[in-house]
Motif scaffolding. Structure first.
Motif, PDB file in Angstrom:
ATOM      1  N   VAL A 150     -17.833  34.786  25.397  1.00 53.96           N
ATOM      2  CA  VAL A 150     -18.392  36.134  25.300  1.00 53.96           C
ATOM      3  C   VAL A 150     -19.136  36.271  23.975  1.00 53.96           C
ATOM      4  N   VAL A 151     -19.898  37.371  23.859  1.00 59.09           N
ATOM      5  CA  VAL A 151     -20.494  37.769  22.583  1.00 59.09           C
ATOM      6  C   VAL A 151     -19.913  39.127  22.220  1.00 59.09           C
ATOM      7  N   VAL A 152     -19.619  39.302  20.929  1.00 53.70           N
ATOM      8  CA  VAL A 152     -19.007  40.540  20.450  1.00 53.70           C
ATOM      9  C   VAL A 152     -19.960  41.182  19.444  1.00 53.70           C
ATOM     10  N   LYS A 153     -20.382  42.391  19.761  1.00 51.86           N
ATOM     11  CA  LYS A 153     -21.277  43.153  18.892  1.00 51.86           C
ATOM     12  C   LYS A 153     -20.435  44.162  18.110  1.00 51.86           C
ATOM     13  N   ILE A 154     -20.458  44.043  16.765  1.00 55.67           N
ATOM     14  CA  ILE A 154     -19.606  44.867  15.913  1.00 55.67           C
ATOM     15  C   ILE A 154     -20.493  45.698  14.983  1.00 55.67           C
ATOM     16  N   GLN A 155     -20.242  47.000  14.954  1.00 55.35           N
ATOM     17  CA  GLN A 155     -21.053  47.898  14.140  1.00 55.35           C
ATOM     18  C   GLN A 155     -20.757  47.697  12.650  1.00 55.35           C
ATOM     19  N   ARG A 156     -21.808  47.774  11.836  1.00 62.30           N
ATOM     20  CA  ARG A 156     -21.654  47.615  10.391  1.00 62.30           C
ATOM     21  C   ARG A 156     -20.906  48.807   9.792  1.00 62.30           C
ATOM     22  N   PRO A 157     -19.945  48.557   8.919  1.00 61.59           N
ATOM     23  CA  PRO A 157     -19.238  49.678   8.274  1.00 61.59           C
ATOM     24  C   PRO A 157     -20.200  50.532   7.441  1.00 61.59           C
ATOM     25  N   GLU A 208     -24.574  51.397  25.970  1.00 57.54           N
ATOM     26  CA  GLU A 208     -25.110  50.077  26.311  1.00 57.54           C
ATOM     27  C   GLU A 208     -24.230  49.386  27.342  1.00 57.54           C
ATOM     28  N   LEU A 209     -22.905  49.527  27.205  1.00 54.24           N
ATOM     29  CA  LEU A 209     -21.968  48.956  28.183  1.00 54.24           C
ATOM     30  C   LEU A 209     -22.241  49.530  29.574  1.00 54.24           C
ATOM     31  N   HIS A 210     -22.428  50.848  29.645  1.00 51.51           N
ATOM     32  CA  HIS A 210     -22.690  51.501  30.933  1.00 51.51           C
ATOM     33  C   HIS A 210     -24.025  51.041  31.516  1.00 51.51           C
ATOM     34  N   ASN A 211     -25.061  50.918  30.672  1.00 44.02           N
ATOM     35  CA  ASN A 211     -26.375  50.465  31.153  1.00 44.02           C
ATOM     36  C   ASN A 211     -26.284  49.073  31.764  1.00 44.02           C
ATOM     37  N   ALA A 212     -25.638  48.152  31.042  1.00 47.46           N
ATOM     38  CA  ALA A 212     -25.529  46.777  31.528  1.00 47.46           C
ATOM     39  C   ALA A 212     -24.721  46.719  32.826  1.00 47.46           C
ATOM     40  N   ALA A 213     -23.617  47.475  32.885  1.00 47.55           N
ATOM     41  CA  ALA A 213     -22.767  47.454  34.078  1.00 47.55           C
ATOM     42  C   ALA A 213     -23.506  48.000  35.293  1.00 47.55           C
ATOM     43  N   SER A 231     -14.964  46.064  29.478  1.00 46.68           N
ATOM     44  CA  SER A 231     -14.686  47.398  28.946  1.00 46.68           C
ATOM     45  C   SER A 231     -13.399  47.435  28.134  1.00 46.68           C
ATOM     46  N   GLU A 232     -12.398  46.559  28.485  1.00 43.79           N
ATOM     47  CA  GLU A 232     -11.138  46.558  27.738  1.00 43.79           C
ATOM     48  C   GLU A 232     -11.302  45.993  26.321  1.00 43.79           C
ATOM     49  N   LEU A 233     -12.412  45.294  26.078  1.00 44.90           N
ATOM     50  CA  LEU A 233     -12.695  44.745  24.752  1.00 44.90           C
ATOM     51  C   LEU A 233     -13.904  45.436  24.124  1.00 44.90           C
ATOM     52  N   SER A 234     -14.180  46.645  24.578  1.00 48.65           N
ATOM     53  CA  SER A 234     -15.325  47.398  24.073  1.00 48.65           C
ATOM     54  C   SER A 234     -14.888  48.808  23.707  1.00 48.65           C
ATOM     55  N   LEU A 239     -18.771  46.087  21.237  1.00 48.91           N
ATOM     56  CA  LEU A 239     -19.259  45.811  22.589  1.00 48.91           C
ATOM     57  C   LEU A 239     -19.049  44.333  22.889  1.00 48.91           C
ATOM     58  N   THR A 240     -18.413  44.040  24.033  1.00 50.21           N
ATOM     59  CA  THR A 240     -18.169  42.657  24.441  1.00 50.21           C
ATOM     60  C   THR A 240     -18.819  42.409  25.793  1.00 50.21           C
TER      61      THR A 240
END
Length: 544
Positions: A150-157, A208-213, A231-234, A239-240
């Protein structure tokens, strides 16, 4: 208006922004905004007019220097050909949202806060080296405990605080620009609100998760892959998605035998998203299209997605019908109804320009027609006529232009409009199916009944306000500023006019009484002379 005054608390950032604006040769704009420090900055940077760079190039560099929020704002402006000329659109389209990566240790607290567990509990492994780093988030490869890549997108603090601070300044500047007569038709406050809405959606990864799904759920083209969602990892800031192996189209050299078929598959997938599902990938540039090892294509990055409700698809069918009939008056009327036309927009002039632009293409072979220049030309016409285009149509036009460039990279001879024709015909025919007409009739009947139910209340409200003396009307006067100037001038001269009238009246009384006293007659003559001078003084400014 509270937004604008609240932004004054961001004065240090405002001063920094103004210095960057002036340094890039836009000091002349500061003089119009009447902002704090503007006059001093204008004087400081008067000699730096921008050098050999064009104004669009200077604007792009200025936005890059201002930081991630303004880069995002520039990317939004690059999608608005109804607001900016094409040379600005082309230049702002080159804005890059890349920044130096952060250490993974800095991002790990975001994973803990959002998903409630340690990174080692969430994933079997996660690569600390990012595969992508942008202003809002970083992307890392990982493997789930089930063994899925998978790829994990993490927001910058802290990025939300930075964007909130800059949004206040953007609203402050937009509020001031709104007061400038020559710029008010661009609706700066509306543009700022659209940007605020877009950036807040981008900060919430659940969109973005909803758009892709949703796009993946309806994808039917076997050679176009959409990554699976987890979704369980987002969450809002994580976002995963499934990892799709392969190089981007910009980096890959697909086999020549596959190029035309891949271009058709990608086009078919995009048109299905647009005309059938009503949700489409709004940024299908070569960097967001992967060539997978089996020769299929993969779409990534669903942060920018467009939506077309059934009513908008119906409007598109109406536009198409007018084009087929070459009825440019009807087309102009439809465009003005669907967009936001200025009160000065002339429908006949708009129709004439549309005919001049579009009519020559009727005799051209479809394979020789480029869709991009047509869209740019039409948007340019709407800009000249001060018609602001609804956001969904702006995103659609931009997506089609980008798609044409992407498929041309696959197959230089590919004619996008030739592929568009059968899809448009299918939508057109579906529009006139009995079940479609019945559905629209039901909707129209519901709207009519709702309007009739609301009508007594609306009329009663108007009558009540009229009876209470609270009914107000707004009248737009073209030359209101000139009228205000004249009223101010009359107001300043009114005391002088009253004084002249008083002297004239006094002179008349002295003249009547002077029949029995010579000295009063002399005073009366003097009063007439004074009244005449004051009268000339009063009237003279109105001859200018």
């Amino acid at each position: 208006m509270w937004r604008s005054w609240h932004a004054l608390r961001s004065i240090p950032r405002l001063r920094e922004i103004l210095m960057v604006v002036a340094r890039h040769g836009f000091g002349h704009a500061l003089g119009s905004l009447n902002l704090p420090f503007a006059t001093r900055l204008l004087h400081m940077f008067r000699t730096h007019a921008g050098g050999p760079l064009s104004q669009p190039q200077r604007l792009r560099r200025m936005l890059e220097d201002l930081g991630p929020t303004f880069v995002k704002f520039g990317q939004l402006l690059a999608t608005r050909p109804d607001l900016l000329p094409q040379e600005y659109i082309d230049e702002l389209g080159g804005l890059h949202d890349t920044v130096d990566p952060l250490p993974f240790e800095t991002l790990a607290p975001v994973l803990r806060a959002e998903l409630g567990k340690e990174p080692g509990e969430l994933f079997a492994s996660i690569d600390p080296a990012p595969i992508g780093s942008a202003s809002i988030a970083q992307v890392h490869r990982a493997r789930t405990h089930a063994g899925v890549e998978v790829v994990v997108k993490i927001q910058r603090p802290g990025i939300e605080r930075t964007i909130e601070r800059d949004l206040k300044v953007i609203f402050l500047i937009a509020h001031i620009i709104r007061e400038i007569e020559d710029l008010s038709h661009f609706d700066p406050m509306g543009t700022a609100r659209v940007f605020e809405h877009a950036i807040r959606r981008e900060l919430d990864f659940r969109h973005e998760l909803h758009n892709a799904a949703r796009i993946a759920r309806h994808a039917k083209e076997p050679r176009v892959r959409i990554p699976a969602t987890y979704s369980e990892l987002s969450s809002r800031r994580v976002l995963t998605l499934e990892f799709l192996p392969g190089a981007t189209l910009a980096q890959s050299d697909a086999p020549p035998a596959l190029r035309h078929d891949l271009a058709r598959e990608l086009t078919s997938a995009m048109f299905r998203q647009i005309f059938v599902e009503g949700v489409f990938h709004a940024d299908p540039h070569p960097g967001n299209v992967l060539v997978l090892p089996d020769g299929a294509l993969g779409l990534i990055d669903f942060g920018s997605a467009g939506r077309l409700p059934p009513s908008s698809i119906g409007e598109l069918v109406g536009f198409l019908t007018s084009l087929i009939r070459r009825d440019y008056q009807l087309l102009a009327r439809q465009i003005m109804k669907s967009g936001y036309a200025a009160h000065t927009t002339d429908q006949k002039e708009l129709a004439a320009e549309l005919m001049e632009c579009l009519d020559p293409y009727y005799d051209a072979p479809l394979a020789e027609i480029d869709l991009g220049p047509i869209i740019h030309a039409v948007f340019g016409i709407l800009l000249r006529h001060r018609i602001r285009i609804p956001t969904q149509y702006v995103l659609l036009g931009r997506a089609l232009v980008i798609l044409e460039g992407t498929v041309r990279r696959l197959d230089p001879g590919f004619a996008l409009i030739e592929e568009l024709t059968p899809h448009a015909k299918r939508v057109f025919m579906d529009r006139w199916k009995p079940q479609s007409l019945l559905r629209e009739a039901r909707l129209d009947l519901y709207d009519a009944v709702t309007t009739l139910r609301e009508l007594p209340g609306v009329v009663g409200g108007i009558l009540h306000r009229l009876n209470e003396g609270n009914l107000r009307t707004r009248i737009a006067i073209e030359d209101i500023r000139n009228i205000e100037t004249r009223l101010d001038r009359l107001n300043s001269q009114l005391p002088l006019g009253l004084l002249a009238s008083s002297v004239l009246l006094s002179g008349t009384l002295f003249l009547v009484l002077g029949k029995e006293a010579d000295n009063l007659a002399t005073v009366a003559l003097g009063a007439y002379v004074i009244a005449g001078v004051l009268g000339l003084w009063f009237l003279w400014p109105h001859r200018k």
